[in-house]
Structure formats: C-alpha cells, structure tokens
Design a protein around this motif. Structure first.
Motif, mmCIF file in Angstrom:
data_model
loop_
_atom_site.group_PDB
_atom_site.id
_atom_site.type_symbol
_atom_site.label_atom_id
_atom_site.label_comp_id
_atom_site.label_asym_id
_atom_site.label_seq_id
_atom_site.Cartn_x
_atom_site.Cartn_y
_atom_site.Cartn_z
ATOM 1 N N GLY A 123 6.490 -10.754 -12.696
ATOM 2 C CA GLY A 123 6.323 -12.122 -12.212
ATOM 3 C C GLY A 123 4.865 -12.465 -11.979
ATOM 4 O O GLY A 123 4.397 -13.539 -12.379
ATOM 5 N N SER A 124 4.133 -11.542 -11.354
ATOM 6 C CA SER A 124 2.703 -11.778 -11.097
ATOM 7 C C SER A 124 1.931 -11.914 -12.401
ATOM 8 O O SER A 124 1.119 -12.822 -12.563
ATOM 9 N N GLN A 125 2.204 -11.014 -13.335
ATOM 10 C CA GLN A 125 1.479 -11.018 -14.604
ATOM 11 C C GLN A 125 1.757 -12.278 -15.412
ATOM 12 O O GLN A 125 0.852 -12.840 -16.030
ATOM 13 N N LEU A 126 3.009 -12.730 -15.402
ATOM 14 C CA LEU A 126 3.382 -13.903 -16.207
ATOM 15 C C LEU A 126 3.323 -15.208 -15.410
ATOM 16 O O LEU A 126 3.607 -16.271 -15.942
ATOM 17 N N ARG A 127 2.995 -15.086 -14.128
ATOM 18 C CA ARG A 127 2.921 -16.249 -13.228
ATOM 19 C C ARG A 127 4.257 -16.987 -13.151
ATOM 20 O O ARG A 127 4.318 -18.216 -13.308
ATOM 21 N N ILE A 128 5.334 -16.202 -12.965
ATOM 22 C CA ILE A 128 6.667 -16.761 -12.755
ATOM 23 C C ILE A 128 7.272 -16.069 -11.542
ATOM 24 O O ILE A 128 6.787 -15.022 -11.118
ATOM 25 N N SER A 129 8.320 -16.648 -10.983
ATOM 26 C CA SER A 129 8.930 -16.067 -9.790
ATOM 27 C C SER A 129 9.749 -14.830 -10.151
ATOM 28 O O SER A 129 10.170 -14.656 -11.296
ATOM 29 N N GLY A 175 16.999 -13.625 -31.838
ATOM 30 C CA GLY A 175 17.525 -14.710 -31.023
ATOM 31 C C GLY A 175 16.872 -14.825 -29.651
ATOM 32 O O GLY A 175 17.101 -15.797 -28.940
ATOM 33 N N LEU A 176 16.051 -13.836 -29.280
ATOM 34 C CA LEU A 176 15.362 -13.896 -27.988
ATOM 35 C C LEU A 176 14.193 -14.874 -28.081
ATOM 36 O O LEU A 176 13.548 -14.979 -29.124
ATOM 37 N N THR A 177 13.924 -15.552 -26.978
ATOM 38 C CA THR A 177 12.760 -16.439 -26.934
ATOM 39 C C THR A 177 11.497 -15.575 -26.838
ATOM 40 O O THR A 177 11.561 -14.409 -26.435
ATOM 41 N N PRO A 178 10.350 -16.143 -27.191
ATOM 42 C CA PRO A 178 9.097 -15.375 -27.036
ATOM 43 C C PRO A 178 8.925 -14.859 -25.601
ATOM 44 O O PRO A 178 8.478 -13.732 -25.395
ATOM 45 N N ARG A 179 9.295 -15.656 -24.608
ATOM 46 C CA ARG A 179 9.155 -15.228 -23.212
ATOM 47 C C ARG A 179 10.097 -14.062 -22.916
ATOM 48 O O ARG A 179 9.713 -13.113 -22.233
ATOM 49 N N GLU A 227 8.645 -10.974 -24.249
ATOM 50 C CA GLU A 227 7.543 -10.553 -23.383
ATOM 51 C C GLU A 227 8.098 -9.817 -22.159
ATOM 52 O O GLU A 227 7.620 -8.736 -21.800
ATOM 53 N N VAL A 228 9.105 -10.393 -21.520
ATOM 54 C CA VAL A 228 9.719 -9.778 -20.334
ATOM 55 C C VAL A 228 10.348 -8.442 -20.709
ATOM 56 O O VAL A 228 10.173 -7.443 -19.989
ATOM 57 N N LEU A 229 11.056 -8.384 -21.829
ATOM 58 C CA LEU A 229 11.675 -7.139 -22.280
ATOM 59 C C LEU A 229 10.630 -6.045 -22.443
ATOM 60 O O LEU A 229 10.817 -4.915 -21.973
ATOM 61 N N THR A 230 9.516 -6.368 -23.076
ATOM 62 C CA THR A 230 8.460 -5.376 -23.289
ATOM 63 C C THR A 230 7.896 -4.887 -21.963
ATOM 64 O O THR A 230 7.706 -3.681 -21.766
ATOM 65 N N LEU A 231 7.657 -5.789 -21.024
ATOM 66 C CA LEU A 231 7.094 -5.403 -19.730
ATOM 67 C C LEU A 231 8.086 -4.565 -18.928
ATOM 68 O O LEU A 231 7.688 -3.604 -18.258
ATOM 69 N N ILE A 232 9.364 -4.898 -18.995
ATOM 70 C CA ILE A 232 10.390 -4.078 -18.340
ATOM 71 C C ILE A 232 10.351 -2.674 -18.932
ATOM 72 O O ILE A 232 10.345 -1.675 -18.212
ATOM 73 N N ALA A 233 10.312 -2.612 -20.256
ATOM 74 C CA ALA A 233 10.320 -1.318 -20.939
ATOM 75 C C ALA A 233 9.077 -0.496 -20.612
ATOM 76 O O ALA A 233 9.128 0.734 -20.611
ATOM 77 N N GLU A 234 7.974 -1.173 -20.326
ATOM 78 C CA GLU A 234 6.748 -0.471 -19.952
ATOM 79 C C GLU A 234 6.800 0.030 -18.511
ATOM 80 O O GLU A 234 5.882 0.706 -18.060
ATOM 81 N N HIS A 277 15.662 -13.929 -16.686
ATOM 82 C CA HIS A 277 15.319 -13.531 -18.058
ATOM 83 C C HIS A 277 15.978 -12.192 -18.393
ATOM 84 O O HIS A 277 16.558 -12.034 -19.467
ATOM 85 N N ARG A 278 15.888 -11.230 -17.472
ATOM 86 C CA ARG A 278 16.457 -9.899 -17.727
ATOM 87 C C ARG A 278 17.963 -9.995 -17.936
ATOM 88 O O ARG A 278 18.511 -9.389 -18.863
ATOM 89 N N GLU A 279 18.633 -10.771 -17.097
ATOM 90 C CA GLU A 279 20.089 -10.953 -17.245
ATOM 91 C C GLU A 279 20.420 -11.567 -18.603
ATOM 92 O O GLU A 279 21.344 -11.124 -19.286
ATOM 93 N N ASN A 280 19.657 -12.598 -19.000
ATOM 94 C CA ASN A 280 19.901 -13.255 -20.279
ATOM 95 C C ASN A 280 19.641 -12.306 -21.451
ATOM 96 O O ASN A 280 20.388 -12.303 -22.434
ATOM 97 N N ILE A 281 18.593 -11.503 -21.344
ATOM 98 C CA ILE A 281 18.277 -10.523 -22.390
ATOM 99 C C ILE A 281 19.419 -9.521 -22.511
ATOM 100 O O ILE A 281 19.889 -9.217 -23.611
#
Length: 76
Positions: free
Chosen positions: A33-39, A11-15, A18-25, A46-50
């Motif tokens: 934010g820098s890597q994905l070019r988002i604030s 049910g997670l979006t592709p984004r 992606e955020v979940l994996t980067l957090i886990a790393e 995204h983390r809260e929604n995940i």
C-alpha cells in the motif's frame, strides 16, 4: 493447463499484476500500500480479486504462480 493460466494472467489489470508481483516478493499488504500509494484495504481487495481470477487459495499459491510465470526469481 498452461493456456488457461496464460488467459487468466492476461485478464489481470496492470495494477493487479503489480500487486501480485509485490505479494510474491514477500511484501506485506501495508508495504505494498505504501509503495503503490493505496490503502491496505485496496491491496486486500486486489489480492482477493487476483486469487478469484486465478483460482488460487492463499498467499503461497500466489507466490508459486508468480514463480511459474517468471514474475519473480528465486534468489541463490
């Protein structure tokens, strides 16, 4: 329950995946934010929604979840 866990992940979006994996790393919100070019705020949202979707309560839970799902590997 593995079935429920799989449904939640699906049910997670592709984004969000992606955020979940980067957090886990271990990346910081700012690095993600820098890597994905988002604030940083968008990363936080995204983390809260995940965490809501997966019924997890903190970053440690996210990392454990990512390990169980095979999104990241423990380094030797």
């Amino acid at each position: 329950n593995a079935g429920a866990e799989r449904e939640s992940y699906d049910g997670l979006t592709p984004r969000q995946r992606e955020v979940l994996t980067l957090i886990a790393e271990g990346l910081s919100n700012q690095d993600i934010g820098s890597q994905l070019r988002i604030s940083v705020r968008t990363v936080e949202r995204h983390r809260e929604n995940i965490m809501d979707r997966l019924n997890l309560h903190n970053r440690t839970d996210l990392v454990k979840y990512a390990l169980r799902k095979g999104l990241i590997q423990l380094e030797e």
